[in-house]
Design an enzyme around this catalytic site. Structure first.
Site, mmCIF file in Angstrom:
data_model
loop_
_atom_site.group_PDB
_atom_site.id
_atom_site.type_symbol
_atom_site.label_atom_id
_atom_site.label_comp_id
_atom_site.label_asym_id
_atom_site.label_seq_id
_atom_site.Cartn_x
_atom_site.Cartn_y
_atom_site.Cartn_z
ATOM 1 N N LEU A 8 -10.187 -1.123 -45.905
ATOM 2 C CA LEU A 8 -9.266 0.002 -45.726
ATOM 3 C C LEU A 8 -9.167 0.782 -47.034
ATOM 4 O O LEU A 8 -8.771 0.239 -48.064
ATOM 5 C CB LEU A 8 -7.878 -0.492 -45.305
ATOM 6 C CG LEU A 8 -7.824 -1.347 -44.037
ATOM 7 C CD1 LEU A 8 -6.384 -1.540 -43.596
ATOM 8 C CD2 LEU A 8 -8.667 -0.751 -42.920
ATOM 9 N N GLY A 11 -6.034 5.556 -47.821
ATOM 10 C CA GLY A 11 -4.746 5.947 -48.399
ATOM 11 C C GLY A 11 -4.901 6.905 -49.567
ATOM 12 O O GLY A 11 -5.966 7.043 -50.164
ATOM 13 N N ARG A 15 0.649 7.842 -56.502
ATOM 14 C CA ARG A 15 1.236 7.365 -57.766
ATOM 15 C C ARG A 15 0.241 7.273 -58.921
ATOM 16 O O ARG A 15 0.607 6.985 -60.048
ATOM 17 C CB ARG A 15 1.917 6.006 -57.539
ATOM 18 C CG ARG A 15 3.289 6.153 -56.906
ATOM 19 C CD ARG A 15 3.882 4.801 -56.577
ATOM 20 N NE ARG A 15 3.294 4.214 -55.383
ATOM 21 C CZ ARG A 15 3.444 2.950 -55.019
ATOM 22 N NH1 ARG A 15 4.144 2.122 -55.765
ATOM 23 N NH2 ARG A 15 2.901 2.498 -53.916
ATOM 24 N N LYS A 22 -7.662 7.207 -55.197
ATOM 25 C CA LYS A 22 -7.258 5.905 -55.746
ATOM 26 C C LYS A 22 -8.406 4.893 -55.783
ATOM 27 O O LYS A 22 -8.608 4.232 -56.802
ATOM 28 C CB LYS A 22 -6.088 5.332 -54.937
ATOM 29 C CG LYS A 22 -5.696 3.931 -55.381
ATOM 30 C CD LYS A 22 -4.295 3.564 -54.983
ATOM 31 C CE LYS A 22 -4.245 2.918 -53.633
ATOM 32 N NZ LYS A 22 -2.899 2.344 -53.379
ATOM 33 N N GLN A 73 -10.663 8.101 -40.960
ATOM 34 C CA GLN A 73 -9.310 8.023 -40.406
ATOM 35 C C GLN A 73 -8.578 9.292 -40.794
ATOM 36 O O GLN A 73 -8.257 9.518 -41.954
ATOM 37 C CB GLN A 73 -8.559 6.799 -40.958
ATOM 38 C CG GLN A 73 -7.204 6.618 -40.274
ATOM 39 C CD GLN A 73 -6.262 5.730 -41.062
ATOM 40 O OE1 GLN A 73 -6.461 5.490 -42.247
ATOM 41 N NE2 GLN A 73 -5.235 5.250 -40.395
HETATM 42 C C1 UD1 Z 1 0.549 -3.184 -46.736
HETATM 43 C C2 UD1 Z 1 1.083 -4.188 -45.720
HETATM 44 C C3 UD1 Z 1 2.094 -5.101 -46.382
HETATM 45 C C4 UD1 Z 1 1.491 -5.778 -47.595
HETATM 46 C C5 UD1 Z 1 0.877 -4.749 -48.544
HETATM 47 C C6 UD1 Z 1 0.088 -5.455 -49.616
HETATM 48 C C7 UD1 Z 1 1.062 -3.105 -43.541
HETATM 49 C C8 UD1 Z 1 1.878 -2.411 -42.507
HETATM 50 N N1 UD1 Z 1 1.692 -3.489 -44.635
HETATM 51 O O1 UD1 Z 1 1.629 -2.354 -47.091
HETATM 52 O O2 UD1 Z 1 2.563 -6.079 -45.473
HETATM 53 O O3 UD1 Z 1 2.449 -6.552 -48.261
HETATM 54 O O4 UD1 Z 1 -0.031 -3.884 -47.844
HETATM 55 O O5 UD1 Z 1 -0.363 -4.572 -50.596
HETATM 56 O O6 UD1 Z 1 -0.120 -3.303 -43.340
HETATM 57 N N2 UD1 Z 1 -4.584 2.507 -45.548
HETATM 58 C C9 UD1 Z 1 -5.440 3.225 -44.755
HETATM 59 N N3 UD1 Z 1 -4.922 4.028 -43.794
HETATM 60 C C10 UD1 Z 1 -3.588 4.148 -43.577
HETATM 61 C C11 UD1 Z 1 -2.712 3.407 -44.382
HETATM 62 C C12 UD1 Z 1 -3.249 2.593 -45.366
HETATM 63 O O7 UD1 Z 1 -6.656 3.133 -44.916
HETATM 64 O O8 UD1 Z 1 -3.220 4.887 -42.678
HETATM 65 C C13 UD1 Z 1 -5.160 1.633 -46.592
HETATM 66 C C14 UD1 Z 1 -4.793 2.056 -47.991
HETATM 67 O O9 UD1 Z 1 -5.792 2.906 -48.532
HETATM 68 C C15 UD1 Z 1 -4.756 0.735 -48.728
HETATM 69 C C16 UD1 Z 1 -4.306 -0.257 -47.663
HETATM 70 O O10 UD1 Z 1 -4.609 0.350 -46.425
HETATM 71 O O11 UD1 Z 1 -6.028 0.348 -49.198
HETATM 72 C C17 UD1 Z 1 -2.832 -0.582 -47.770
HETATM 73 O O12 UD1 Z 1 -2.084 0.575 -47.581
HETATM 74 P P1 UD1 Z 1 -0.675 0.766 -48.253
HETATM 75 O O13 UD1 Z 1 -0.102 2.056 -47.794
HETATM 76 O O14 UD1 Z 1 -0.794 0.554 -49.711
HETATM 77 O O15 UD1 Z 1 0.137 -0.439 -47.560
HETATM 78 P P2 UD1 Z 1 1.523 -0.993 -47.970
HETATM 79 O O16 UD1 Z 1 2.594 -0.100 -47.472
HETATM 80 O O17 UD1 Z 1 1.516 -1.339 -49.401
#
Ligand code: UD1
Ligand code: CA
Length: 453
Positions: A8, A11, A15, A22, A73
């Site tokens: 994944l 995002g 920050r 990122k 995505q």
């Molecule tokens: C997520 C977890 C959380 C965990 C944390 C650990 C979920 C709902 N929550 O939260 O339980 O403790 O990671 O760091 O999964 N990303 C996408 N598409 C999106 C959203 C995110 O590709 O629509 C990717 C981001 O680029 C990143 C990862 O998923 O690599 C995590 O996304 P992030 O928004 O940082 O998740 P957290 O809210 O931190």
């Protein structure tokens, strides 16, 4: 069991306050995502799918030519939604391993353990955090079985006190994953489709959720800002230092070494403080590297001494050579065995033959220098005419006096001696003294000017 990896990386990373997405922020000179892809490549997976979104083409362009399936995505509606975009790349009979593009330090061993725990149902990777703020919390029943993951923003006070957290990394048989993802709802504090909700779905369906706990929270730390990036960098560097120590290298201070690539070292190697080793660096047996050296893509032979403050790039150094302090080797510099390069000497695209010396204040560019040549202090190969580069060739046993300019193209024969201060623009014959210097004169009775009153 076949596995497929989903990374994944869609995002935004607000920050970071950076133009660079990122997942392209550098850790030890390589993008965060590159570290995760490298780990995925270690797993013998059938495929690696990267879910991308923010910084789309820039991210893809970085990994051109790699065997990666890309899933866009757009818009980004949460981690569950992200995994859904990868589903067309997954096969029903395999296990999907989900990694995060911003969790770069996780080891292949840990991921293998996670994948191995997901044979009959999902497996999550958890960690114990002294400060769990920001993470999803792991909810277990009184028997200790995992029953749900609750995001910080959705958690009550009691749940927020739990310090077992979700690292986000997960593995799940694809056949189970699909229907659970399809059933996700976004009725939560962030209005997102949470991947973490498949844990509750699994429990609802009577499928046990396995939990693997990471050895250290650092291994699974997520990078969201520059402060975390700096912490991850130090953790990564500590690992590189530990690996070198384990291989028998002596480090003056493991905390003052930076490895930004791959280093191999022989036995009885000593590395003093503040070495920066970049790209592929190969160090032979019995090598000493002094303080403050920056060494990039360079091979160093057996028994060499590299004194303080040297800078090498794309160079090849033979055995028993002595360099520095303050020596600079630029691309395609080659030193044969026993060569010696002293302070403020720069060598580019040139070979310095066996036992030859350039000890002080010299520029050697586009040159081939034979064996046992002495290049005197202040010698310059004038290799550039403003348009083109030209070659200087110096035969074995030649002696180049101090302050000589060799105007290329030019050839100095074997055993030739060039008088100090000469500007040599024509070939100098072997075995002879060649000198170009105007006759010295003395003006007797000459008076120095004095300051006017
Ligand atoms: C997520 C977890 C959380 C965990 C944390 C650990 C979920 C709902 N929550 O939260 O339980 O403790 O990671 O760091 O999964 N990303 C996408 N598409 C999106 C959203 C995110 O590709 O629509 C990717 C981001 O680029 C990143 C990862 O998923 O690599 C995590 O996304 P992030 O928004 O940082 O998740 P957290 O809210 O931190
Ligand atoms: Ca001169």
């Amino acid at each position: 069991m076949n596995i497929s990896v989903v990374i994944l990386a869609a995002g935004k990373g607000t920050r970071m306050h950076s133009k660079l997405p990122k997942v392209l922020q550098p850790l030890a000179n390589r993008p965060l995502l590159e570290h995760v892809i490298a780990t995925a490549e270690h797993l013998n997976s059938r495929s690696i799918c990267v879910v991308y979104g923010h910084g789309g083409e820039t991210v893809q362009a970085h990994f051109e030519g790699r065997d990666i399936a890309w899933a866009l995505q757009e818009p980004q509606l949460g981690t569950g939604h992200a995994v859904q975009q990868a589903m067309p790349h997954l096969q029903n009979e395999e296990v999907a391993v989900i990694l995060y593009g911003d969790v770069p330090l996780v080891t292949a061993e840990t991921v293998e353990k996670l994948a191995g725990a997901a044979v009959d149902g999902p497996a999550i990777l958890t960690a114990i955090e002294s400060d769990p703020t920001g993470y999803g919390r792991i909810i277990r029943n009184p028997e200790g079985a995992v029953v749900a993951i609750v995001e910080e923003k959705d958690a009550n006070d009691e749940q927020r006190r739990i310090n077992e957290v979700n690292t986000g990394l997960m593995a799940c048989p694809v056949a189970q994953l699909g229907p659970w993802l399809d059933a996700l709802k976004s009725d939560n504090a962030q209005g997102e489709y949470y991947l973490t909700d498949i844990v509750a779905s699994s429990v609802n369906d009577g499928v046990k959720v396995a939990a693997v706990t990471a050895d250290s929270p650092t291994e699974v730390m997520g990078i969201n800002d520059k402060a975390q990036l700096a912490i991850a960098e130090r953790a990564y560097q500590q690992r590189q230092a530990d690996a070198l120590l384990a291989a028998g290298v002596t480090l003056a201070d493991p905390a003052r070494l930076d490895v930004r690539g791959k280093v191999t070292a022989g036995s009885d190697v000593f590395i003093d403080v503040n070495a920066v080793l970049v790209g592929d660096v190969e160090i032979g047996d019995d090598v000493t590297i002094g303080p403050n050296c920056v060494i990039t893509n360079t091979k160093i032979g057996t028994g060499c001494t590299i004194n303080a403050n040297c800078v090498f790039e794309d160079a090849v150094i033979g055995n028993h050579c002595d360099l520095g302090p303050f020596a600079r080797l630029r691309p395609q510099a080659e030193l044969k065995d026993g060569a010696r390069v002293g302070n403020f000497v720069e060598i580019k695209k040139a070979t310095l033959g066996e036992g030859s010396k350039a000890n002080h204040l010299t520029y050697i560019g586009d040159a081939t220098i034979g064996k046992d040549v002495n290049v005197g202090c202040g010698t310059i190969t004038c290799n550039y005419d403003g348009a083109n580069k030209h070659q200087t060739i110096i035969g074995d046993n030649a002696f180049i006096g101090s302050g000589v300019e060799l105007v290329a193209p030019v050839e100095i024969g074997a055993g030739a001696t060039i008088g100090a201060g000469s500007t040599i623009g024509r070939d100098a014959p072997a075995g002879e003294l060649t000198i170009e210097r105007s006759r010295q004169k003395t003006v007797s009775g000459w008076k120095r000017p004095t300051k006017k009153k």
